[in-house]
Design a protein around this motif. Structure first.
Motif, PDB file in Angstrom:
ATOM      1  N   PRO A 226     -25.291  81.773 -42.181  1.00  0.00           N
ATOM      2  CA  PRO A 226     -25.368  82.387 -40.866  1.00  0.00           C
ATOM      3  C   PRO A 226     -24.012  82.940 -40.432  1.00  0.00           C
ATOM      4  O   PRO A 226     -22.969  82.341 -40.668  1.00  0.00           O
ATOM      5  CB  PRO A 226     -25.818  81.236 -39.959  1.00  0.00           C
ATOM      6  CG  PRO A 226     -25.397  79.995 -40.683  1.00  0.00           C
ATOM      7  CD  PRO A 226     -25.499  80.314 -42.143  1.00  0.00           C
ATOM      8  N   ASP A 227     -24.003  84.119 -39.809  1.00  0.00           N
ATOM      9  CA  ASP A 227     -22.770  84.667 -39.281  1.00  0.00           C
ATOM     10  C   ASP A 227     -23.097  85.457 -38.028  1.00  0.00           C
ATOM     11  O   ASP A 227     -24.231  85.451 -37.542  1.00  0.00           O
ATOM     12  CB  ASP A 227     -22.043  85.527 -40.320  1.00  0.00           C
ATOM     13  CG  ASP A 227     -22.758  86.845 -40.582  1.00  0.00           C
ATOM     14  OD1 ASP A 227     -23.958  86.948 -40.240  1.00  0.00           O
ATOM     15  OD2 ASP A 227     -22.119  87.756 -41.118  1.00  0.00           O
ATOM     16  N   ILE A 228     -22.102  86.152 -37.477  1.00  0.00           N
ATOM     17  CA  ILE A 228     -22.275  86.859 -36.211  1.00  0.00           C
ATOM     18  C   ILE A 228     -23.358  87.928 -36.327  1.00  0.00           C
ATOM     19  O   ILE A 228     -24.254  88.025 -35.483  1.00  0.00           O
ATOM     20  CB  ILE A 228     -20.937  87.482 -35.781  1.00  0.00           C
ATOM     21  CG1 ILE A 228     -19.950  86.378 -35.402  1.00  0.00           C
ATOM     22  CG2 ILE A 228     -21.138  88.431 -34.604  1.00  0.00           C
ATOM     23  CD1 ILE A 228     -18.543  86.881 -35.140  1.00  0.00           C
ATOM     24  N   THR A 229     -23.296  88.741 -37.386  1.00  0.00           N
ATOM     25  CA  THR A 229     -24.243  89.845 -37.526  1.00  0.00           C
ATOM     26  C   THR A 229     -25.680  89.355 -37.634  1.00  0.00           C
ATOM     27  O   THR A 229     -26.579  89.866 -36.954  1.00  0.00           O
ATOM     28  CB  THR A 229     -23.895  90.702 -38.753  1.00  0.00           C
ATOM     29  OG1 THR A 229     -22.553  91.176 -38.641  1.00  0.00           O
ATOM     30  CG2 THR A 229     -24.835  91.895 -38.862  1.00  0.00           C
ATOM     31  N   SER A 230     -25.922  88.364 -38.488  1.00  0.00           N
ATOM     32  CA  SER A 230     -27.291  87.874 -38.670  1.00  0.00           C
ATOM     33  C   SER A 230     -27.819  87.240 -37.393  1.00  0.00           C
ATOM     34  O   SER A 230     -29.011  87.376 -37.064  1.00  0.00           O
ATOM     35  CB  SER A 230     -27.352  86.873 -39.826  1.00  0.00           C
ATOM     36  OG  SER A 230     -26.534  85.749 -39.569  1.00  0.00           O
ATOM     37  N   HIS A 231     -26.956  86.561 -36.650  1.00  0.00           N
ATOM     38  CA  HIS A 231     -27.373  85.952 -35.383  1.00  0.00           C
ATOM     39  C   HIS A 231     -27.769  87.028 -34.382  1.00  0.00           C
ATOM     40  O   HIS A 231     -28.794  86.911 -33.699  1.00  0.00           O
ATOM     41  CB  HIS A 231     -26.232  85.097 -34.824  1.00  0.00           C
ATOM     42  CG  HIS A 231     -26.607  84.321 -33.592  1.00  0.00           C
ATOM     43  ND1 HIS A 231     -25.710  83.536 -32.910  1.00  0.00           N
ATOM     44  CD2 HIS A 231     -27.778  84.229 -32.910  1.00  0.00           C
ATOM     45  CE1 HIS A 231     -26.311  82.996 -31.860  1.00  0.00           C
ATOM     46  NE2 HIS A 231     -27.559  83.392 -31.846  1.00  0.00           N
ATOM     47  N   ILE A 232     -26.978  88.098 -34.300  1.00  0.00           N
ATOM     48  CA  ILE A 232     -27.288  89.179 -33.371  1.00  0.00           C
ATOM     49  C   ILE A 232     -28.618  89.830 -33.730  1.00  0.00           C
ATOM     50  O   ILE A 232     -29.470  90.068 -32.866  1.00  0.00           O
ATOM     51  CB  ILE A 232     -26.146  90.217 -33.354  1.00  0.00           C
ATOM     52  CG1 ILE A 232     -24.897  89.602 -32.707  1.00  0.00           C
ATOM     53  CG2 ILE A 232     -26.561  91.483 -32.603  1.00  0.00           C
ATOM     54  CD1 ILE A 232     -23.669  90.477 -32.788  1.00  0.00           C
ATOM     55  N   ILE A 233     -28.822  90.123 -35.014  1.00  0.00           N
ATOM     56  CA  ILE A 233     -30.073  90.761 -35.443  1.00  0.00           C
ATOM     57  C   ILE A 233     -31.268  89.857 -35.146  1.00  0.00           C
ATOM     58  O   ILE A 233     -32.327  90.322 -34.707  1.00  0.00           O
ATOM     59  CB  ILE A 233     -30.010  91.098 -36.941  1.00  0.00           C
ATOM     60  CG1 ILE A 233     -29.015  92.241 -37.175  1.00  0.00           C
ATOM     61  CG2 ILE A 233     -31.388  91.468 -37.479  1.00  0.00           C
ATOM     62  CD1 ILE A 233     -28.740  92.543 -38.629  1.00  0.00           C
ATOM     63  N   ALA A 234     -31.117  88.553 -35.363  1.00  0.00           N
ATOM     64  CA  ALA A 234     -32.221  87.615 -35.159  1.00  0.00           C
ATOM     65  C   ALA A 234     -32.600  87.488 -33.693  1.00  0.00           C
ATOM     66  O   ALA A 234     -33.778  87.273 -33.369  1.00  0.00           O
ATOM     67  CB  ALA A 234     -31.852  86.245 -35.720  1.00  0.00           C
ATOM     68  N   GLU A 235     -31.638  87.635 -32.786  1.00  0.00           N
ATOM     69  CA  GLU A 235     -31.886  87.369 -31.377  1.00  0.00           C
ATOM     70  C   GLU A 235     -31.933  88.618 -30.503  1.00  0.00           C
ATOM     71  O   GLU A 235     -32.384  88.553 -29.352  1.00  0.00           O
ATOM     72  CB  GLU A 235     -30.800  86.422 -30.836  1.00  0.00           C
ATOM     73  CG  GLU A 235     -30.745  85.062 -31.518  1.00  0.00           C
ATOM     74  CD  GLU A 235     -32.018  84.251 -31.290  1.00  0.00           C
ATOM     75  OE1 GLU A 235     -32.647  84.434 -30.231  1.00  0.00           O
ATOM     76  OE2 GLU A 235     -32.379  83.448 -32.171  1.00  0.00           O
ATOM     77  N   ALA A 236     -31.480  89.756 -31.002  1.00  0.00           N
ATOM     78  CA  ALA A 236     -31.390  90.965 -30.169  1.00  0.00           C
ATOM     79  C   ALA A 236     -32.769  91.451 -29.756  1.00  0.00           C
ATOM     80  O   ALA A 236     -33.737  91.387 -30.530  1.00  0.00           O
ATOM     81  CB  ALA A 236     -30.649  92.062 -30.919  1.00  0.00           C
ATOM     82  N   LYS A 237     -32.868  91.970 -28.537  1.00  0.00           N
ATOM     83  CA  LYS A 237     -34.107  92.531 -28.021  1.00  0.00           C
ATOM     84  C   LYS A 237     -34.168  94.048 -28.222  1.00  0.00           C
ATOM     85  O   LYS A 237     -35.059  94.709 -27.697  1.00  0.00           O
ATOM     86  CB  LYS A 237     -34.252  92.188 -26.540  1.00  0.00           C
ATOM     87  CG  LYS A 237     -34.312  90.690 -26.276  1.00  0.00           C
ATOM     88  CD  LYS A 237     -34.315  90.392 -24.792  1.00  0.00           C
ATOM     89  CE  LYS A 237     -34.269  88.883 -24.541  1.00  0.00           C
ATOM     90  NZ  LYS A 237     -34.189  88.567 -23.090  1.00  0.00           N
ATOM     91  N   CYS A 238     -33.206  94.572 -28.980  1.00  0.00           N
ATOM     92  CA  CYS A 238     -33.180  95.991 -29.297  1.00  0.00           C
ATOM     93  C   CYS A 238     -32.740  96.153 -30.748  1.00  0.00           C
ATOM     94  O   CYS A 238     -32.213  95.207 -31.344  1.00  0.00           O
ATOM     95  CB  CYS A 238     -32.213  96.738 -28.355  1.00  0.00           C
ATOM     96  SG  CYS A 238     -30.485  96.252 -28.534  1.00  0.00           S
ATOM     97  N   PRO A 239     -32.949  97.315 -31.355  1.00  0.00           N
ATOM     98  CA  PRO A 239     -32.486  97.530 -32.731  1.00  0.00           C
ATOM     99  C   PRO A 239     -30.966  97.398 -32.837  1.00  0.00           C
ATOM    100  O   PRO A 239     -30.229  97.568 -31.853  1.00  0.00           O
ATOM    101  CB  PRO A 239     -32.938  98.963 -33.036  1.00  0.00           C
ATOM    102  CG  PRO A 239     -34.048  99.225 -32.076  1.00  0.00           C
ATOM    103  CD  PRO A 239     -33.700  98.476 -30.841  1.00  0.00           C
TER     104      PRO A 239
END
Length: 245
Positions: A226-239
């Protein structure tokens, strides 16, 4: 004939034709639907490692943008299989637009971006990603939110001023045609020790339609951790649009 192996389709190398044929039919149905909407498209069904084959297709066909949906696996599943999307976005020679599990289906076909959040740490990756954020913002007449995260410990000892000046220094070499973007921009400086969480919170506050990030070309192992990018993609409500370097 009895005892003779049935021939495989020329473009199928799988040992499971009963699996391949339904996939081929589904792709052809999808292509037919897109053609009805006057979308030019072609279909490919390739047997192999998903990430490797996607990367090879991007390289050999000179793809300008890859679009991927992801389940954003967590826990042991991620450790066991890694993330195809993350392997691709870190090694692709083009930008990758990732649609995570929390992104709602669009209500209409057009997707004009109204608010684009570009998160930067002023690294080389950010330098490469910024022109894409600007181009998308210009094309859609959107508001560009430039975001920088500082550690919580610096909150009492720093101000927004130096960072905003750094933003301006960072962008001074942009062409005059792109400079109009900054007439409709907001400079955001936020504090937090969890960078991914802070970016996500700011994206929600800004009503972001898109998050733009620069990412490192990491080793294969990075796609399993897990890192910053994967966390953002997993939780983001936008592309999330990522540009690797």
């Amino acid at each position: 004939m009895p005892g003779q192996e049935a021939p495989k389709p020329a473009d199928c190398q799988s040992d499971s034709p009963l699996y391949i044929l339904p996939q081929r039919e589904a792709l052809e149905d999808l292509r037919g639907d897109l053609c009805k909407e006057n979308v030019r498209c072609e279909v490919s069904l390739i047997d192999g490692n998903p990430a490797s084959e996607i990367l090879a297709t991007i390289a050999t066909r000179n793809i300008d943008l890859a679009i991927l949906g992801t389940h954003a696996r967590e826990g042991w599943e991620r450790l066991a299989w890694g993330s195809v999307a993350e392997q691709v976005l870190r090694k692709a020679c083009c930008p990758v637009l990732t649609i995570g599990p929390r992104v709602p289906a669009p209500l209409k076909r057009e997707l004009p971006f109204r608010n684009v959040v570009y998160a930067t740490d002023f690294s080389d990756q950010s330098v490469k990603a910024m022109p894409y954020a600007i181009a998308l913002t210009d094309d859609c007449s959107a508001c560009l939110h430039l975001l920088h995260i500082l550690p919580s410990s610096m909150k009492e000892h720093s101000s927004r001023g130096p960072t905003i000046e750094r933003f301006k220094e960072f962008t001074k070499d942009l062409s005059s045609a792109q400079a109009r973007t900054f007439d409709n921009s907001q400079y955001e400086v936020r504090y937090g020790n969890d960078v991914a969480k802070t970016i996500l919170m700011q994206a929600d506050a800004d009503g972001a339609d898109l998050i733009v990030l620069g990412v490192n070309r990491a080793s294969h192992l990075a796609s399993h951790l897990p890192d910053i990018t994967s966390h953002i993609i997993a939780e983001a409500k936008c592309p999330v649009l990522t540009i690797s370097s």
